[in-house]
Scaffold this motif. Structure first.
Motif, PDB file in Angstrom:
ATOM      1  N   VAL A  34       1.645  -3.487  -3.715  1.00 11.19           N
ATOM      2  CA  VAL A  34       0.757  -4.615  -3.960  1.00 11.19           C
ATOM      3  C   VAL A  34       1.385  -5.847  -3.311  1.00 11.19           C
ATOM      4  O   VAL A  34       2.482  -6.268  -3.664  1.00 11.19           O
ATOM      5  N   PHE A  35       0.667  -6.381  -2.323  1.00  4.71           N
ATOM      6  CA  PHE A  35       1.116  -7.551  -1.580  1.00  4.71           C
ATOM      7  C   PHE A  35       0.326  -8.780  -2.015  1.00  4.71           C
ATOM      8  O   PHE A  35      -0.879  -8.691  -2.243  1.00  4.71           O
ATOM      9  N   GLN A  36       0.989  -9.908  -2.049  1.00  2.00           N
ATOM     10  CA  GLN A  36       0.313 -11.189  -2.144  1.00  2.00           C
ATOM     11  C   GLN A  36       0.343 -11.809  -0.757  1.00  2.00           C
ATOM     12  O   GLN A  36       1.228 -11.498   0.055  1.00  2.00           O
ATOM     13  N   LYS A  37      -0.614 -12.677  -0.488  1.00  2.00           N
ATOM     14  CA  LYS A  37      -0.707 -13.318   0.818  1.00  2.00           C
ATOM     15  C   LYS A  37       0.659 -13.866   1.248  1.00  2.00           C
ATOM     16  O   LYS A  37       1.375 -14.464   0.458  1.00  2.00           O
ATOM     17  N   SER A  38       1.016 -13.604   2.499  1.00  3.95           N
ATOM     18  CA  SER A  38       2.256 -14.049   3.157  1.00  3.95           C
ATOM     19  C   SER A  38       3.483 -13.200   2.839  1.00  3.95           C
ATOM     20  O   SER A  38       4.531 -13.404   3.437  1.00  3.95           O
ATOM     21  N   GLN A  39       3.388 -12.252   1.913  1.00  5.44           N
ATOM     22  CA  GLN A  39       4.525 -11.365   1.677  1.00  5.44           C
ATOM     23  C   GLN A  39       4.645 -10.392   2.843  1.00  5.44           C
ATOM     24  O   GLN A  39       3.657 -10.087   3.518  1.00  5.44           O
ATOM     25  N   GLU A  40       5.845  -9.893   3.070  1.00  5.40           N
ATOM     26  CA  GLU A  40       6.044  -9.003   4.209  1.00  5.40           C
ATOM     27  C   GLU A  40       7.057  -7.911   3.925  1.00  5.40           C
ATOM     28  O   GLU A  40       7.833  -7.981   2.974  1.00  5.40           O
ATOM     29  N   MET A  41       7.000  -6.908   4.754  1.00  8.56           N
ATOM     30  CA  MET A  41       8.037  -5.883   4.844  1.00  8.56           C
ATOM     31  C   MET A  41       8.577  -6.016   6.259  1.00  8.56           C
ATOM     32  O   MET A  41       7.850  -5.798   7.228  1.00  8.56           O
ATOM     33  N   LYS A  42       9.831  -6.423   6.360  1.00 10.43           N
ATOM     34  CA  LYS A  42      10.436  -6.643   7.672  1.00 10.43           C
ATOM     35  C   LYS A  42      10.526  -5.332   8.448  1.00 10.43           C
ATOM     36  O   LYS A  42      10.368  -4.252   7.884  1.00 10.43           O
ATOM     37  N   GLU A  43      10.790  -5.436   9.734  1.00 10.49           N
ATOM     38  CA  GLU A  43      10.814  -4.248  10.591  1.00 10.49           C
ATOM     39  C   GLU A  43      11.784  -3.192  10.050  1.00 10.49           C
ATOM     40  O   GLU A  43      12.905  -3.498   9.668  1.00 10.49           O
ATOM     41  N   HIS A  44      11.296  -1.981  10.027  1.00 12.49           N
ATOM     42  CA  HIS A  44      12.060  -0.829   9.551  1.00 12.49           C
ATOM     43  C   HIS A  44      11.450   0.424  10.169  1.00 12.49           C
ATOM     44  O   HIS A  44      10.402   0.364  10.812  1.00 12.49           O
ATOM     45  N   SER A  45      12.104   1.544   9.978  1.00 16.63           N
ATOM     46  CA  SER A  45      11.539   2.834  10.396  1.00 16.63           C
ATOM     47  C   SER A  45      11.793   3.819   9.267  1.00 16.63           C
ATOM     48  O   SER A  45      12.550   3.540   8.341  1.00 16.63           O
ATOM     49  N   THR A  46      11.142   4.951   9.348  1.00 14.06           N
ATOM     50  CA  THR A  46      11.262   5.957   8.289  1.00 14.06           C
ATOM     51  C   THR A  46      11.817   7.259   8.855  1.00 14.06           C
ATOM     52  O   THR A  46      11.568   7.589  10.015  1.00 14.06           O
ATOM     53  N   PRO A  47      12.548   8.005   8.041  1.00 19.54           N
ATOM     54  CA  PRO A  47      13.123   9.256   8.525  1.00 19.54           C
ATOM     55  C   PRO A  47      12.102  10.395   8.643  1.00 19.54           C
ATOM     56  O   PRO A  47      12.365  11.403   9.295  1.00 19.54           O
TER      57      PRO A  47
END
Length: 112
Positions: A34-47
């Protein structure tokens, strides 16, 4: 049989997206973000490969130096090791499907 809801018992966090494990099957884990406006997940990758569904709202999804505008109803599938980031444009509920062997703690670390 396992049941769950993307909209029941929603929680919001002001400082970061709220992560909830909705269910675990023999092959996958279903996670609600659940995101609120302007929240982020910075660059990442998944295995492992993942699938992302925008259940509600809008996000900018950065991948391969491109920015995709994803909105309610959109899906995207990524192979393992593909760098990506998310930025919430409008309050959003995102469903993330990960492999059963993937750790939800890893998702929590990404939003910390």
């Amino acid at each position: 049989m396992i049941t769950s809801s993307l909209t029941a018992n929603l929680t919001n966090k002001k400082e970061k997206p709220a992560i909830t494990l909705l269910m675990e099957t023999d092959t996958s884990k279903e996670i609600r973000i659940v995101f609120q406006k302007s929240q982020e997940m910075k660059e990442h990758s998944t295995p492992k490969p993942i699938v992302i569904e925008i259940f509600e709202g809008e996000i900018k999804f950065g991948i391969h130096k491109e920015e995709l505008h994803l909105k309610k109803g959109d899906l995207i599938a990524l192979e393992a090791s593909v760098p990506h980031n998310l930025l919430c444009i409008e309050d959003a509920i995102v469903r993330l499907t990960i492999a059963k062997t993937a750790a939800i703690s890893r998702v929590n670390k990404i939003v910390s």
